[in-house]
Design an enzyme around this catalytic site. Structure first.
Site, mmCIF file in Angstrom:
data_model
loop_
_atom_site.group_PDB
_atom_site.id
_atom_site.type_symbol
_atom_site.label_atom_id
_atom_site.label_comp_id
_atom_site.label_asym_id
_atom_site.label_seq_id
_atom_site.Cartn_x
_atom_site.Cartn_y
_atom_site.Cartn_z
ATOM 1 N N LYS A 80 0.825 -1.249 -0.123
ATOM 2 C CA LYS A 80 0.151 -0.043 0.108
ATOM 3 C C LYS A 80 0.898 1.057 0.016
ATOM 4 C CE LYS A 80 -3.910 2.071 2.813
ATOM 5 N NZ LYS A 80 -4.582 1.993 4.015
ATOM 6 N N SER A 104 -9.312 2.304 3.240
ATOM 7 C CA SER A 104 -8.553 2.953 1.944
ATOM 8 C C SER A 104 -7.640 1.809 1.275
ATOM 9 C CB SER A 104 -7.764 3.870 2.801
ATOM 10 O OG SER A 104 -6.780 3.102 3.743
ATOM 11 N N SER A 159 -9.412 -0.088 7.165
ATOM 12 C CA SER A 159 -8.723 -0.194 5.780
ATOM 13 C C SER A 159 -7.983 -1.438 5.404
ATOM 14 C CB SER A 159 -7.466 1.088 5.731
ATOM 15 O OG SER A 159 -8.488 2.276 5.738
#
Ligand code: GLN
Length: 467
Positions: free
Chosen positions: A61, A137, A161
């Protein structure tokens, strides 16, 4: 021909070990999958060249700092930022395990959001239905793993997330106990909540990756010594006591199809020998969201203060320092970080601090106590991970409150600092539903075992997305 859609990291490791495939072939297979599907799905913000070696590729990420590889946090503020050091989790993944960073995955700006629509570089799409969001996210990571563009991925979870996008994309996501994984080198959002963890196709892969990254780190003083991580092996749930909180399972906002799928998983748990009992978590649910959306923006407003156009990141022109600072922040931050900076700064301002931030911290302590009481009677708490399945792009983008409600089932655990996993447990309207199992601090081994047993019983086939 390597089928990246089916291949697990565990299996890839075996193939490499037994020299059935080479490291270069494995890398090539993922690169081909990315070239084929990523122009549509937009999971990656940056794809790397093969650094060589025989390690398993790893998607990361884009809030996790990678030396020499752009790390944008989904923000214009860091669009051209290339870290000069690796986050501890990256160092651990590389040293000793030789994992190779395949690319950096899309995220809501500064990890603020539940759909990736807040990314300054455009959203990622859900491989199950590209008109829908992959969650957020960490939606880029979850969509990449679900679509076979990466064997597994590292994510960060502040209020959901890792687990929520895993749920919406039909894969596994583990948010470990706060303090078990180093935050050193991670772009900070809300430091008392941020936690790094794995996204993977199977519970065993999630355990493998967690084992690699967990442990005390002298560079992050909030980390602690972690009990040895074991790979899950349980086949049943005999003697396991599972609390099913009414507030998280019967709330109004939970879609009927999600409820039905979760009831199905609970029935599996019972067949495997678990004892289920309905229970209550009165504070966590009534006050969880309100508490989270005070604490997280307050800490974010402080953390984002570092983007001043001087130290690193974007710098806009201005006649003097003040104007330069204002322009930099105006140009660099999108709407969601700006909204949270305003909320957070307000909650921390003198005269309001006690009424908002101070009060929220007290509520947080009570929420943690809610869970502690539950552990006297239960090994785990079970619920949906997300109240709904993947929603249409744009459906909630203009309504921050509707977007915040996605975190309803995951923020209580974040506030309490306790671990939880999301595993796929069926479909509703043709889209994946996630089942959340949360346990007391440091119960990762038991959570992984239980999730592994359930995963076997549920027999979810992630390839249905491609049928
Ligand atoms: N959706 C939540 C938020 O917007 C959680 C995000 C996260 O865990 N990083 O804050």
């Amino acid at each position: 021909m390597i089928d990246t859609l089916r291949l697990t990291a565990y299996e890839a490791a075996r193939l490499l070990r037994e020299k059935e495939i080479s490291g270069a072939e494995l890398w090539e297979a993922y690169r081909r999958a990315i070239d084929e599907r990523d122009p549509e799905l937009h999971c990656f913000l940056h794809v790397c060249d093969d650094p060589g070696g025989d390690g398993i590729p790893l998607a990361v990420k884009d809030v996790i700092g990678t030396k020499g590889i752009p790390t944008t946090a989904g923000s214009k503020m860091l669009e051209h930022y290339v870290p000069v050091y690796d986050a501890t989790v990256i160092r651990r993944a590389q040293e000793g395990h030789g994992l190779r960073v395949l690319g950096k995955t899309n995220t809501d700006e500064f990890a603020m959001g539940s759909s990736t629509e807040n990314s300054a570089f455009g959203p990622s799409l859900n491989p199950w239905d590209p008109t829908r969001v992959p969650g957020g996210s960490g939606g880029g990571s979850a969509a990449a793993v679900a679509a076979g563009l990466a064997p597994w991925a590292l994510g960060s979870d502040t209020g959901g997330s890792i687990k929520q996008p895993a749920s919406l994309c039909g894969i596994v996501g583990l948010r470990p106990t706060y303090g078990t994984v180093s935050r050193y080198g991670i772009v900070a959002f809300a430091s008392s909540l941020d936690q790094v963890g794995p996204t993977a196709k199977t519970v065993r892969d999630a355990a493998l990756l967690y084992k690699i990254i967990a442990g005390r780190d002298p560079c992050d003083s909030t980390t602690v010594d972690v009990p040895p991580v074991e790979l899950p092996s349980a086949e049943d749930l005999r003697g396991v006591r599972v609390g099913v909180p009414k507030e998280l399972n019967e709330a109004e906002g939970i879609e009927p199809g999600v409820k039905a799928a979760v009831d199905g998983a609970l029935a599996h748990a019972e067949r495997l020998g678990a004892r289920l009992e309905s229970c209550e978590l009165p504070l966590s649910v009534d006050y969880g969201l309100a508490c989270y959306y005070l604490v997280a923006p307050a800490e974010a407003s402080s953390n984002l203060g570092r983007y001043d156009g001087v130290r690193y990141g974007l710098r806009s022109d201005g006649a003097d320092f003040r104007e330069m600072l204002m322009r930099t922040r105006h140009d660099g931050f999108g709407d969601e970080p700006k909204r949270r900076i305003m909320l957070g700064t307000y909650a921390l301002s003198s005269g309001y601090y006690d009424a908002y931030y101070g009060r929220a911290q007290k509520v947080r302590t009570l929420i943690a106590q809610d869970f502690k009481d539950a552990w006297e009677r239960f090994d785990f708490i079970a619920s949906p991970t997300s109240p709904g399945v993947a929603f249409e792009l744009g459906a909630k983008a203009d309504d921050p409150l509707a977007m915040y409600l996605n975190d309803f089932c995951t923020v209580p655990m974040s506030l309490a600092g306790i671990p939880g996993i999301s595993i796929p447990n069926g479909l509703s309207e043709g889209l994946p539903v996630g089942f959340q199992i949360a346990g007391p601090a440091f119960s990762e081994n038991r959570i992984l075992d239980a999730a592994h047993a359930l995963e076997g019983a549920i027999g979810f086939d992630g390839r249905q997305a491609w049928a």
